[in-house]
Design an enzyme around this catalytic site. Structure first.
Site, PDB file in Angstrom:
ATOM      1  N   SER A  87      -4.358   3.100   4.546  1.00 14.40           N
ATOM      2  CA  SER A  87      -4.582   2.430   3.270  1.00 14.40           C
ATOM      3  C   SER A  87      -4.629   0.905   3.462  1.00 14.40           C
ATOM      4  O   SER A  87      -5.465   0.205   2.876  1.00 14.40           O
ATOM      5  CB  SER A  87      -3.479   2.824   2.285  1.00 14.40           C
ATOM      6  OG  SER A  87      -3.702   2.241   1.028  1.00 14.40           O
ATOM      7  N   HIS A 136       6.886  -7.464  -2.098  1.00 14.07           N
ATOM      8  CA  HIS A 136       6.670  -6.742  -0.839  1.00 14.07           C
ATOM      9  C   HIS A 136       7.613  -7.294   0.229  1.00 14.07           C
ATOM     10  O   HIS A 136       7.453  -6.992   1.415  1.00 14.07           O
ATOM     11  CB  HIS A 136       5.229  -6.909  -0.351  1.00 14.07           C
ATOM     12  CG  HIS A 136       4.216  -6.140  -1.149  1.00 14.07           C
ATOM     13  ND1 HIS A 136       4.440  -4.871  -1.605  1.00 14.07           N
ATOM     14  CD2 HIS A 136       2.960  -6.467  -1.551  1.00 14.07           C
ATOM     15  CE1 HIS A 136       3.368  -4.444  -2.258  1.00 14.07           C
ATOM     16  NE2 HIS A 136       2.467  -5.395  -2.253  1.00 14.07           N
ATOM     17  N   LYS A 157       0.794  -1.236   0.000  1.00 17.64           N
ATOM     18  CA  LYS A 157       0.000   0.000   0.000  1.00 17.64           C
ATOM     19  C   LYS A 157       0.827   1.287   0.000  1.00 17.64           C
ATOM     20  O   LYS A 157       0.325   2.359   0.351  1.00 17.64           O
ATOM     21  CB  LYS A 157      -1.005   0.053   1.171  1.00 17.64           C
ATOM     22  CG  LYS A 157      -1.851  -1.171   1.363  1.00 17.64           C
ATOM     23  CD  LYS A 157      -2.380  -1.753   0.088  1.00 17.64           C
ATOM     24  CE  LYS A 157      -3.494  -0.936  -0.534  1.00 17.64           C
ATOM     25  NZ  LYS A 157      -3.875  -1.558  -1.855  1.00 17.64           N
TER      26      LYS A 157
HETATM   27  P1  A3P Z   1      -5.055   4.812  -0.731  1.00 12.53           P
HETATM   28  O1  A3P Z   1      -5.668   3.593  -0.142  1.00 12.53           O
HETATM   29  O2  A3P Z   1      -4.530   5.736   0.316  1.00 12.53           O
HETATM   30  O3  A3P Z   1      -5.950   5.528  -1.693  1.00 12.53           O
HETATM   31  P2  A3P Z   1      -0.292  -0.279  -3.638  1.00 12.53           P
HETATM   32  O4  A3P Z   1      -0.347  -0.162  -5.108  1.00 12.53           O
HETATM   33  O5  A3P Z   1       1.084  -0.351  -3.077  1.00 12.53           O
HETATM   34  O6  A3P Z   1      -1.197  -1.348  -3.127  1.00 12.53           O
HETATM   35  O7  A3P Z   1      -0.842   1.100  -3.038  1.00 12.53           O
HETATM   36  C1  A3P Z   1      -2.179   1.472  -3.160  1.00 12.53           C
HETATM   37  C2  A3P Z   1      -2.308   2.914  -2.715  1.00 12.53           C
HETATM   38  O8  A3P Z   1      -1.741   3.751  -3.737  1.00 12.53           O
HETATM   39  C3  A3P Z   1      -3.759   3.338  -2.587  1.00 12.53           C
HETATM   40  O9  A3P Z   1      -3.766   4.367  -1.576  1.00 12.53           O
HETATM   41  C4  A3P Z   1      -4.030   3.893  -3.976  1.00 12.53           C
HETATM   42  O10 A3P Z   1      -5.130   4.749  -4.061  1.00 12.53           O
HETATM   43  C5  A3P Z   1      -2.725   4.650  -4.209  1.00 12.53           C
HETATM   44  N1  A3P Z   1      -2.489   4.950  -5.625  1.00 12.53           N
HETATM   45  C6  A3P Z   1      -2.532   4.112  -6.684  1.00 12.53           C
HETATM   46  N2  A3P Z   1      -2.296   4.767  -7.834  1.00 12.53           N
HETATM   47  C7  A3P Z   1      -2.085   6.058  -7.493  1.00 12.53           C
HETATM   48  C8  A3P Z   1      -1.791   7.244  -8.242  1.00 12.53           C
HETATM   49  N3  A3P Z   1      -1.673   7.217  -9.548  1.00 12.53           N
HETATM   50  N4  A3P Z   1      -1.634   8.390  -7.544  1.00 12.53           N
HETATM   51  C9  A3P Z   1      -1.762   8.424  -6.193  1.00 12.53           C
HETATM   52  N5  A3P Z   1      -2.027   7.349  -5.444  1.00 12.53           N
HETATM   53  C10 A3P Z   1      -2.193   6.174  -6.080  1.00 12.53           C
END
Ligand code: A3P
Length: 307
Positions: free
Chosen positions: A150, A120, A56
């Site tokens: 998140s 991860h 996340k």
């Molecule tokens: P939130 O839950 O705070 O919205 P991962 O890909 O490591 O699982 O992380 C997911 C997090 O990254 C989520 O955060 C998601 O919304 C955010 N995320 C994914 N794409 C993004 C982007 N282009 N810009 C900003 N945040 C992004």
């Protein structure tokens, strides 16, 4: 059996199937544990790029940026498949019928170079061949509070994850490292140390939010790639939160159907810095900060928690 009952059963099975087991003190999913020998012996190739994060922290975002760079801004090529399949998730293994089965290892082994791989894993569990082959690695870190929020929502919407419990309970688990992939604190610190010895570009989610162009340029330099202004603007547009939220190849609506429930909380949730303020009470914040100070006393690593 009624359809909703069956669905219920599947979800229960999913939770039961993917139990957390400790691997060298790090909680991982049982199938990762049972296939660990193969993961550890994974043969990295010199031109592999590994994207490593604590869950996340902005993995999917970074994957999309790197793919857009590798495809020289060709959006159609980037939509050839979902993120999950374009970039093998190394240690991830879901046994079962072909509709749900996933093996990051098999996907990676069958993939032609140059490969972009995702993990991860904390730094000490990265398969040694990545170091032997001197592979480039991009690590992305996100401030603990937003990362925690998140992760909490991800546990709520993803039935394959363990039950998060209440917000308060989940916060406790996060602080004590009793969550999948272990302690956030050790993860970010471990990779921070490793960057002095290996080819690691250490990025921050907050910097990417603050100035995505600047951070994309850093990635381009690290990858020794060059793109013209048009392509750069295209990358910026297609990797923005708003565009990625609507992109079925990046927003996880195609994979994990019946496992991820986006109506509970979408995978592309808010993509913001500072959302933690909507969740932490004053008391929780005080407790978290005091504990944070202790856990982070032995590192030079500094995070922004608001922009
Ligand atoms: P939130 O839950 O705070 O919205 P991962 O890909 O490591 O699982 O992380 C997911 C997090 O990254 C989520 O955060 C998601 O919304 C955010 N995320 C994914 N794409 C993004 C982007 N282009 N810009 C900003 N945040 C992004």
């Amino acid at each position: 059996m009624a359809l909703d009952k069956m669905k219920d059963l599947n979800l229960k099975e999913a939770r039961l199937q993917l139990q957390l087991v400790e691997l060298e003190g790090i909680p991982v999913m049982e199938p990762t544990y049972s296939t660990w020998d193969r993961v550890w012996k994974f043969k990295a190739r010199p031109d592999d790029l590994l994207i490593a994060t604590y869950a996340k922290a902005g993995t999917t975002w970074t994957q999309e940026i790197v793919d857009m760079i590798q495809q020289n801004g060709d959006v159609e090529k980037c939509r050839r498949d979902t993120t999950y399949k374009r970039h093998p998730f190394l240690e991830w293994y879901i046994p079962g019928p072909s509709s749900v089965r996933y093996s990051g290892l098999e996907l990676a082994e069958a993939m032609p170079s140059p490969r972009i791989l995702k993990t991860h894993l904390p730094v000490q569990l990265v398969p040694p061949s990545f170091w032997e082959q001197n592979c480039k690695i991009i690590y992305v870190a996100r401030n603990a509070k937003d990362n925690l929020v998140s992760y909490y929502h991800f546990h709520r919407m993803n039935k394959a994850m363990p039950e998060p419990g209440t917000w308060e309970e989940f916060m406790e688990k996060f602080m004590t490292g009793k969550v999948l992939w272990g302690s956030w604190y050790d993860h970010v610190k471990g990779w921070w140390k490793a960057k002095d010895k290996h080819r690691i570009l250490y990025l921050f989610f907050e910097d990417m939010k603050e100035n995505p162009k600047r951070e994309i340029l850093k990635i381009l330099k690290f990858l020794e790639k060059d793109v013209n202004e048009d392509v750069l603007n295209k990358i910026l547009f297609y990797t923005s939160f708003e565009t990625m939220k609507e992109n079925p190849m990046a927003n996880y609506t195609r994979d994990f159907q019946g496992i991820m429930d986006h109506s509970i909380s979408p995978f592309m949730r808010k993509g913001a810095v500072g959302d933690w303020k909507n969740y932490f009470t004053v008391t929780q914040n005080k407790k978290f900060d005091e504990d944070y100070k202790k856990k982070m006393a032995d590192t030079s690593l500094v995070f922004q928690t608001e922009l």
